[in-house]
Design an enzyme around this catalytic site. Structure first.
Site, PDB file in Angstrom:
ATOM      1  N   ASP A  76      -4.491  -8.097   3.617  1.00  0.00           N
ATOM      2  CA  ASP A  76      -5.419  -7.313   2.172  1.00  0.00           C
ATOM      3  C   ASP A  76      -5.213  -7.645   1.003  1.00  0.00           C
ATOM      4  OD1 ASP A  76      -3.799  -5.865   2.090  1.00  0.00           O
ATOM      5  OD2 ASP A  76      -4.142  -3.731   2.363  1.00  0.00           O
ATOM      6  N   GLU A  92       8.332  -5.036   2.692  1.00  0.00           N
ATOM      7  CA  GLU A  92       8.383  -5.295   1.761  1.00  0.00           C
ATOM      8  C   GLU A  92       9.181  -4.485  -0.131  1.00  0.00           C
ATOM      9  OE1 GLU A  92       3.808  -5.590   0.365  1.00  0.00           O
ATOM     10  OE2 GLU A  92       4.620  -5.916  -1.340  1.00  0.00           O
ATOM     11  N   GLU A 105      -0.115   0.269   6.689  1.00  0.00           N
ATOM     12  CA  GLU A 105       0.977   0.538   5.831  1.00  0.00           C
ATOM     13  C   GLU A 105       1.547   2.248   5.862  1.00  0.00           C
ATOM     14  OE1 GLU A 105      -0.365  -0.264   1.915  1.00  0.00           O
ATOM     15  OE2 GLU A 105      -0.299  -2.891   2.517  1.00  0.00           O
TER      16      GLU A 105
END
Ligand code: KIV
Length: 271
Positions: free
Chosen positions: A51, A189, A122
């Protein structure tokens, strides 16, 4: 050469075997047919239709505005280009946070309309019900923990996550929960390298890092960043493999000069 570099089609099982055998997994983002064709030809294991398209393709400040329809458009362009790579498609903000039924119908649309091979979501425990429902429908799910850009307004900044003990412990618990639910891999991340190493040792599914150090099972970068197309973004974790911004600008300037001077097209470039 490692065994899995020769596989004709990368699957979620290939990635698990790679982790089991200590072979590193390579992943890059891709959003369009032409770039995805080159990435796939280079032998990448996974193309993530991220995204981050919201930032690098559409120029938004965050990943929040991109829609499910837009993600499906990008993903179907990538799928048409790919022969070997596993194509994982990000579920965009708003397409799965409401409830698990909505999450499943978004995931089904992605799989049906784009031809992608898996989805990425996520979050940890808070989205487990949705993950489980999607997995039950036979759709592979990749998790994403640490800095999760869809929650940027909750975090307030893009700084390194889970430096404090409590957040680190929660992250490990979330990773275990994602593994137990049946996710086939997890992206970590922007977290401390030592924590990422611990997660990769704790869970048996592949851990793919971005800004999470080298002691994980694979790496992912945003393709525009690693090619140096975007010269305004240079975080510490990013290695730039080219300076396409300057190369492309020089090419555009040469073209403009040639058009203006009448040098292009010449005799051999016309009919
Ligand atoms: O959208 C994206 O590009 C991502 C990567 C940064 C992992 O989620």
């Amino acid at each position: 050469m490692s065994v899995h570099q020769n596989v004709k089609k990368v699957t979620t099982h290939t990635l698990q075997e790679m982790k089991n055998e200590g072979e590193k997994i390579s992943m890059l983002t891709g959003y369009d047919f032409s770039m995805a064709r080159i990435i796939d030809e280079s032998g990448i294991d996974v193309i993530l239709v991220g995204d981050s398209a919201s930032n690098v393709m559409a120029g938004h400040e965050t990943t929040l505005p991109i829609t499910l329809d837009q993600m499906i458009y990008h993903a179907s362009s990538v799928v048409r280009a790919v022969n070997r790579s596993l194509v994982v498609v990000d579920m965009p903000f708003g397409s799965y946070q409401g409830n698990s039924i909505e999450a499943l119908s978004s995931a089904i649309r992605i799989m049906k309309e784009s031809g992608g091979h898996a989805v990425k979501m996520e979050g940890g425990k808070e989205i487990l019900e949705s993950i489980q429902r999607i997995l039950t429908a036979g759709i592979p799910v990749m998790g994403h923990l640490g800095l999760t850009p869809q929650s940027i307004y909750k975090f307030g900044t893009y700084v390194v996550r889970a430096k404090e003990e409590e957040e680190a412990a929660n992250l490990i618990e979330d990773a275990k929960a994602l593994e137990e639910s049946g996710c086939f891999a997890i992206v970590l991340e922007k977290i401390p390298a030592a924590l990422a190493k611990k997660v990769a040792e704790t869970v048996s599914i592949p851990i793919i890092g971005i800004g999470a150090g080298g002691d994980v099972d694979g790496q992912v970068l945003v393709v525009h960043d690693m090619l140096g197309i975007n010269n305004e973004f240079s975080p510490r974790f990013l290695r730039k493999y080219n300076n396409l911004h300057d190369h492309m600008k020089t090419a555009f300037e040469s073209y403009i000069k040639d058009v203006r001077s009448g040098d292009f097209p010449n005799e051999s470039e016309q009919y």
